[in-house]
Design an enzyme around this catalytic site. Structure first.
Site, PDB file in Angstrom:
ATOM      1  N   CYS A 239     -60.225   1.804  14.084  1.00 38.16           N
ATOM      2  CA  CYS A 239     -58.972   2.049  13.356  1.00 38.16           C
ATOM      3  C   CYS A 239     -57.708   1.916  14.195  1.00 38.16           C
ATOM      4  O   CYS A 239     -56.808   1.138  13.864  1.00 38.16           O
ATOM      5  CB  CYS A 239     -59.034   3.411  12.667  1.00 38.16           C
TER       6      CYS A 239
ATOM      7  N   HIS B 134     -45.427  14.598   6.262  1.00 42.98           N
ATOM      8  CA  HIS B 134     -46.802  14.725   5.807  1.00 42.98           C
ATOM      9  C   HIS B 134     -46.904  14.305   4.342  1.00 42.98           C
ATOM     10  O   HIS B 134     -46.155  14.803   3.501  1.00 42.98           O
ATOM     11  CB  HIS B 134     -47.285  16.173   5.935  1.00 42.98           C
TER      12      HIS B 134
END
Length: 263
Positions: free
Chosen positions: A196, A246
């Site tokens: 990733c 977030h």
């Protein structure tokens, strides 16, 4: 026994290694006193963060996340960080990422739904050509195989590198040490397989806006996290990442037999 105790102590110190930086105290008059800045492990909106939605994102933003399950917990344990996955936002609700099945696209809403924690960072100053190059690279890699060998080698590397990141080790010495350990443990073989964070770093390199000159195979999601502003990166970076917010935050990540706090 004493010798064994010293070895165990050394191992514990290495595992607790944390990169530091000596810097002047902000706002102090000359000659300015200095302080030791430590890497920041926190990733909670309570620590000065904010919850945002997809409208806050721009193409090229980096999404770091953690999920339920033992694989994510294992990565976080070895890297001493609250994140275990990195992905690249391409715009229009589309995310590119390298997972076990290979490089793929995932809808942003699915990622937020399936992950327990998702936080966005931005490499500011990207121009239209660089954003286009990021998208082109991501789409060109779709279906490329996952770098399982690189991931397996990350576990011992994550432990051994702690010796390079002991408190008060200078940035120059730390980076030289990390490069030496990485060259031995991970190698620098270039291929068309990605895990990733390796995929994210390779995409930025292909776009002419490298986040660091370190080899993409050496960089974990934790390393990307510490590239943020007001943190202490483990490797030399070209530009600090800006915290955007977030997209999702759970106070705890639920595991089958445990609850791991994300802080």
């Amino acid at each position: 026994m004493k010798g064994l105790g010293r070895v165990l102590l050394l191992v514990l110190v290495a595992l607790a290694g944390c990169a530091t930086r000596v810097e002047p105290v902000s706002g102090a008059a000359a000659p300015a006193p200095v302080r030791v800045a430590f890497q920041q492990p926190g990733l909670s909106p309570k620590d000065g963060g904010a919850l945002v939605d997809a409208a806050a994102l721009l193409p090229g933003d980096i999404l770091l996340s953690a999920s339920n399950g033992f694989t994510s917990a294992g990565i976080r344990m070895f890297t001493l960080a609250p994140v275990s996955h990195a992905a690249l936002y391409l715009g229009d609700g589309e995310v590119a990422e390298a997972v076990g099945e290979g490089v793929r696209l995932r809808r942003l809403d699915r990622l937020v739904q399936e992950e327990a924690v998702v936080v966005a960072f931005r490499r500011e100053g990207l121009d239209a050509a660089q954003i286009g190059a990021l998208r082109d690279f991501a789409h060109a890699q779709l279906g490329q195989r996952y770098d399982y060998v690189g991931v397996l080698l990350q576990a011992p590397f994550s432990v051994q590198r702690r010796l390079c990141e002991l408190p008060l080790v200078s940035a120059t010495l730390r980076e030289a040490c990390l490069r030496g350990v990485a060259a031995i443990q991970l190698g620098t073989v270039d291929n068309e397989r990605f895990f990733c964070s390796q995929f994210v770093l390779a995409a930025y390199h292909a776009a002419g806006a490298p986040l660091t000159n370190a080899h993409p195979r050496w960089i974990s999601p934790a390393d990307i996290l510490h590239m943020r502003k007001d943190d202490v990166p483990s490797v030399r970076i070209n530009q600090a990442l800006a915290y955007i917010g977030h997209l999702k935050f759970l106070e705890t990540i639920e595991l089958p037999d445990a609850r791991v706090a994300v802080r």
